[in-house]
Enzyme design. Structure first.
Site, PDB file in Angstrom:
ATOM      1  N   HIS A 184       5.843   0.304   4.905  1.00 46.40           N
ATOM      2  CA  HIS A 184       4.632  -0.122   5.821  1.00 46.40           C
ATOM      3  C   HIS A 184       5.042  -1.442   6.332  1.00 46.40           C
ATOM      4  CE1 HIS A 184       0.377  -1.592   5.541  1.00 46.40           C
ATOM      5  NE2 HIS A 184       0.926  -2.736   5.426  1.00 46.40           N
ATOM      6  N   GLU A 185       5.996  -2.462   5.811  1.00 45.99           N
ATOM      7  CA  GLU A 185       6.324  -3.790   6.647  1.00 45.99           C
ATOM      8  C   GLU A 185       7.203  -3.252   7.660  1.00 45.99           C
ATOM      9  OE1 GLU A 185       4.758  -6.355   6.145  1.00 45.99           O
ATOM     10  OE2 GLU A 185       3.959  -5.831   4.385  1.00 45.99           O
ATOM     11  N   HIS A 192       5.516  -2.144  10.949  1.00 48.38           N
ATOM     12  CA  HIS A 192       4.688  -3.400  11.417  1.00 48.38           C
ATOM     13  C   HIS A 192       5.637  -3.874  12.609  1.00 48.38           C
ATOM     14  CE1 HIS A 192       0.834  -3.441   9.629  1.00 48.38           C
ATOM     15  NE2 HIS A 192       1.096  -3.881   8.497  1.00 48.38           N
TER      16      HIS A 192
END
Length: 227
Positions: free
Chosen positions: A25-26, A29
């Site tokens: 998820h990170e 980004h």
């Protein structure tokens, strides 16, 4: 049933999906931010799938551990990947895509974990000893990614959905919504304390689970076995 496993086995079943969910998820980004011109995450060594670079002591270890011991739903979070808004080529527009990257990564992982759950179910039905652990790990992966995706899509800064909302709203309204960011976590805690967060999220997560169960021809109630 998951209750038949020891605590150590439960930790293993949940730990791998949790670490992948929050790490990818990170990284998503940071990767999308890089594509739009911001190299902050890359320069700080955060564009890596090494989970130790992303671990938050509270969100990655303490909260999931306490929830596991309490027998509740397991979720967590990682250290946010740094994004320098001003470095993006079109800061207001690009930030929406950067924010959406995390939840979309969780959606892709939910699909991948559903395929693992299906394979585990087939192996378990054939009598393979690895089938049941694989099934439960796959189910855990679907649940944690589904929950993280829906949680982060809530239109509340600093969640990803809030950042998308700030990006698409016209100037004055965008500024008003962005002012909520310092209080976003407090609002979330309030929703959790009063039992409202589950009421908001669970119908959304249930809908995703139903779709994945249909796509992979899984028994509709199978996800309840991991709770």
């Amino acid at each position: 049933m998951l209750d038949e496993f020891s605590l150590v086995q439960k930790i293993i079943i949940w730990a791998i999906p949790v670490l992948f969910a929050i790490t990818v998820h990170e990284v998503a980004h940071g990767w999308v931010a890089l594509k739009f011109g911001d190299r902050t995450a890359q320069m700080m060594g955060r564009l890596t799938l090494n989970p130790f670079k992303h671990i938050d002591p509270v969100g990655t270890i303490l909260v999931p551990g306490v929830l596991l011991l309490l027998g509740g739903f397991i979720f967590g979070w990682a250290k946010p990947v740094p994004v320098t808004f001003q470095n993006l080529r079109k800061p207001k527009t690009d930030m929406a895509w950067v924010a959406l990257a995390g939840p979309m990564a969780n959606l892709i992982m939910a699909v991948l974990w559903a395929s693992i759950a299906k394979l585990g179910l087939l192996l378990a039905q054939s009598g393979s000893g690895i089938g049941e652990p694989m099934l439960f790990m796959g189910l855990a992966g679907v649940l944690i990614n589904g929950m993280l995706m829906m949680l982060n899509l809530l239109p509340l800064p600093p969640l990803d959905g809030g950042r998308v909302l700030v990006s698409v709203l016209p100037g004055p309204m965008s500024w008003q919504v962005s002012r909520l960011e310092p209080y976003g976590f407090i609002i979330l805690l309030g929703l959790l304390f009063f039992g409202l967060l589950g009421l908001i999220l669970w119908p959304l997560v249930s809908s995703l689970l139903s779709v994945l169960a249909w796509l992979f021809n899984l028994p509709p109630q199978i996800f309840l076995t991991i709770l």
